[in-house]
Design a protein around this motif. Structure first.
Motif, PDB file in Angstrom:
ATOM      1  N   GLU A   1       4.886   4.779 -17.775  1.00 42.33           N
ATOM      2  CA  GLU A   1       4.064   5.928 -17.507  1.00 42.33           C
ATOM      3  C   GLU A   1       3.129   6.213 -18.552  1.00 42.33           C
TER       4      GLU A   1
ATOM      5  N   CYS B   1       2.078   5.744 -13.149  1.00 41.42           N
ATOM      6  CA  CYS B   1       3.557   5.017 -13.246  1.00 41.42           C
ATOM      7  C   CYS B   1       3.259   3.783 -12.900  1.00 41.42           C
TER       8      CYS B   1
ATOM      9  N   TRP C   1       8.751  11.451  -9.548  1.00 39.27           N
ATOM     10  CA  TRP C   1       8.548  11.910 -10.751  1.00 39.27           C
ATOM     11  C   TRP C   1       9.634  13.072 -11.254  1.00 39.27           C
TER      12      TRP C   1
ATOM     13  N   CYS D   1       8.726   8.817 -14.714  1.00 38.84           N
ATOM     14  CA  CYS D   1       8.872   8.294 -13.015  1.00 38.84           C
ATOM     15  C   CYS D   1      10.064   7.183 -13.060  1.00 38.84           C
TER      16      CYS D   1
END
Length: 128
Positions: A6, A22, A36, A96
């Motif tokens: 991320e 991500c 997420w 993520c």
């Protein structure tokens, strides 16, 4: 090796915007859903948004609907979370995660139990 990284977090004023990225490697693009999640100090981790393994469906928590948008750039192997109209309560570490599409189908896409691969997180702070 499967990896999620991320980036894009930071400090923003209320009402402002941020875009989280991500970057994924080692994942077949059509086989994994990407979600997420966020975790604020003293609170449990909560699902924010998800994009399906085929990229055809998106899901949002009620708290972010109309403000956040998830998207994917297959050429860059990257999933984005566009965050607008940010509020102080959006302050959290954002992660993520990846889940096998066939495993998560029919399940709650915002439930972290179905996700097997996680990034290291990026801090988002909304404050004046």
């Amino acid at each position: 090796q499967r990896q999620l990284v991320e980036s894009g977090g930071g400090l923003v004023q209320p009402g402002g915007s941020l875009r989280l990225s991500c970057a994924r490697s080692g994942f077949s693009l059509d086989l994994y859903a990407i979600g997420w999640f966020r975790q604020a100090p003293g609170k449990e981790r909560e699902g924010v948004s998800c994009i399906s393994d085929k990229g055809s469906s998106t899901y949002y928590a009620d708290s972010v609907k109309g403000r956040f948008t998830i998207s994917t750039d297959s050429a860059k192997n990257t999933v984005y979370l566009h965050m607008n109209s940010l509020k102080p309560e959006d302050t959290a570490v954002y992660y993520c995660a990846a889940a096998e599409g066939r495993r998560i189908r029919g399940r709650n896409r915002l439930d972290d139990r179905w996700y097997d691969y996680w990034g290291q997180g990026t801090q988002v702070t909304v404050s004046s």
